[in-house]
Design a protein around this motif. Structure first.
Motif, mmCIF file in Angstrom:
data_model
loop_
_atom_site.group_PDB
_atom_site.id
_atom_site.type_symbol
_atom_site.label_atom_id
_atom_site.label_comp_id
_atom_site.label_asym_id
_atom_site.label_seq_id
_atom_site.Cartn_x
_atom_site.Cartn_y
_atom_site.Cartn_z
ATOM 1 N N VAL A 143 -7.486 11.438 4.370
ATOM 2 C CA VAL A 143 -8.450 11.066 5.560
ATOM 3 C C VAL A 143 -8.292 12.164 6.759
ATOM 4 O O VAL A 143 -9.292 12.786 7.264
ATOM 5 C CB VAL A 143 -8.176 9.642 6.081
ATOM 6 N N GLU A 144 -6.768 12.259 7.113
ATOM 7 C CA GLU A 144 -6.802 13.206 8.053
ATOM 8 C C GLU A 144 -7.163 14.635 7.804
ATOM 9 O O GLU A 144 -7.711 15.238 8.726
ATOM 10 C CB GLU A 144 -4.929 13.269 8.475
ATOM 11 N N CYS A 189 0.989 -1.355 -0.047
ATOM 12 C CA CYS A 189 -0.004 0.083 0.073
ATOM 13 C C CYS A 189 0.845 1.241 -0.052
ATOM 14 O O CYS A 189 0.547 1.996 -0.615
ATOM 15 C CB CYS A 189 -1.065 -0.038 1.376
ATOM 16 N N HIS A 190 1.968 0.972 0.734
ATOM 17 C CA HIS A 190 2.842 2.293 0.885
ATOM 18 C C HIS A 190 3.298 2.649 -0.715
ATOM 19 O O HIS A 190 3.416 3.877 -1.010
ATOM 20 C CB HIS A 190 4.020 2.089 1.903
ATOM 21 N N VAL A 191 3.903 1.562 -1.232
ATOM 22 C CA VAL A 191 4.214 1.962 -2.756
ATOM 23 C C VAL A 191 3.369 2.361 -3.603
ATOM 24 O O VAL A 191 3.467 3.249 -4.411
ATOM 25 C CB VAL A 191 4.732 0.588 -3.379
ATOM 26 N N ARG A 192 1.918 2.001 -3.340
ATOM 27 C CA ARG A 192 0.885 2.666 -4.176
ATOM 28 C C ARG A 192 0.148 3.925 -3.527
ATOM 29 O O ARG A 192 -0.921 4.080 -4.019
ATOM 30 C CB ARG A 192 -0.216 1.557 -4.421
ATOM 31 N N ASP A 236 0.327 6.719 1.745
ATOM 32 C CA ASP A 236 0.478 8.095 2.413
ATOM 33 C C ASP A 236 -0.417 9.263 2.149
ATOM 34 O O ASP A 236 -0.963 10.059 3.028
ATOM 35 C CB ASP A 236 2.146 8.763 2.185
ATOM 36 N N LYS A 237 -0.710 9.384 0.774
ATOM 37 C CA LYS A 237 -1.646 10.311 0.025
ATOM 38 C C LYS A 237 -3.223 10.155 0.868
ATOM 39 O O LYS A 237 -3.860 11.100 1.054
ATOM 40 C CB LYS A 237 -1.794 10.247 -1.119
ATOM 41 N N LEU A 267 -5.017 -5.189 -3.563
ATOM 42 C CA LEU A 267 -6.006 -4.082 -3.995
ATOM 43 C C LEU A 267 -5.357 -3.032 -3.618
ATOM 44 O O LEU A 267 -6.124 -1.723 -3.390
ATOM 45 C CB LEU A 267 -7.435 -4.298 -3.217
ATOM 46 N N ALA A 268 -4.167 -2.793 -3.235
ATOM 47 C CA ALA A 268 -3.539 -1.647 -2.699
ATOM 48 C C ALA A 268 -3.722 -0.394 -3.525
ATOM 49 O O ALA A 268 -3.857 -0.683 -4.636
ATOM 50 C CB ALA A 268 -2.022 -1.908 -2.621
ATOM 51 N N PRO A 269 -3.748 0.758 -2.978
ATOM 52 C CA PRO A 269 -3.913 0.923 -1.550
ATOM 53 C C PRO A 269 -5.332 0.883 -1.014
ATOM 54 O O PRO A 269 -6.274 1.166 -1.641
ATOM 55 C CB PRO A 269 -3.691 2.438 -1.193
#
Ligand code: FES
Length: 153
Positions: free
Chosen positions: A96-97, A84-87, A90-91, A126-128
């Motif tokens: 969400v934040e 998920c990180h690779v895809r 973070d964004k 299914l990342a992210p």
């Protein structure tokens, strides 16, 4: 404390009085009652089991299943595992934040959402990926986030 909760707490404590190894089951029930473990309730547990508050607090902080602060009605888990990180997870976390005005690990003031950090949700293909309660959302993009959050009251 609300009166009904007070009575319920009494019942839970009575049920376990004098029982060995009761601390974890008592805390589980108390958490079910309040949604988290209020300090006042942990003090009552300590009294009733005749152990120190620090023992109760130690167990409550050791196990991830216990929460010391109120939690939101919905728990959001945005995966930050490798796939998920690779895809770009973070964004997604950032979005969400930003939408909720809180950081990962925090709860909104209206108790609508809690964001919980998580390492891998086991749906790397299914990342992210993010989960809200039991619902999972895969192949996320930043602009899908708001629409998804809006579904939860
Ligand atoms: S790394 Fe995100 S689901 Fe596995």
């Amino acid at each position: 404390m609300v009166i009904d909760q007070e009575l319920e707490l009494e019942k839970i404590l009575e049920k376990y009085t004098g029982k060995k190894g009761a601390l974890i089951p008592v805390l589980q029930e108390v958490q079910e009652l309040y949604g988290y473990l209020p300090e006042e309730a942990m003090k009552r547990v300590a009294n009733s089991l005749k152990i120190s508050f620090s023992q109760v607090f130690g167990v409550a902080t050791f196990y991830a299943q216990f929460h010391l602060k109120p939690r939101g009605r919905h728990v959001i888990r945005v995966c930050s595992g490798t796939a998920c990180h690779v895809r770009g997870s973070d964004k997604i976390i950032g979005e969400v934040e930003e939408q909720l005005g809180i950081k990962s690990g925090e709860t909104t003031e209206d108790l609508r959402f809690t964001i919980e950090p998580v390492a891998c949700l086991g749906a790397c293909g299914l990342a992210p990926v993010m989960m809200i309660d039991e619902d999972s959302y895969g192949r996320l993009t930043r602009n899908k986030v708001k629409g998804i959050l809006d579904k939860y009251e």
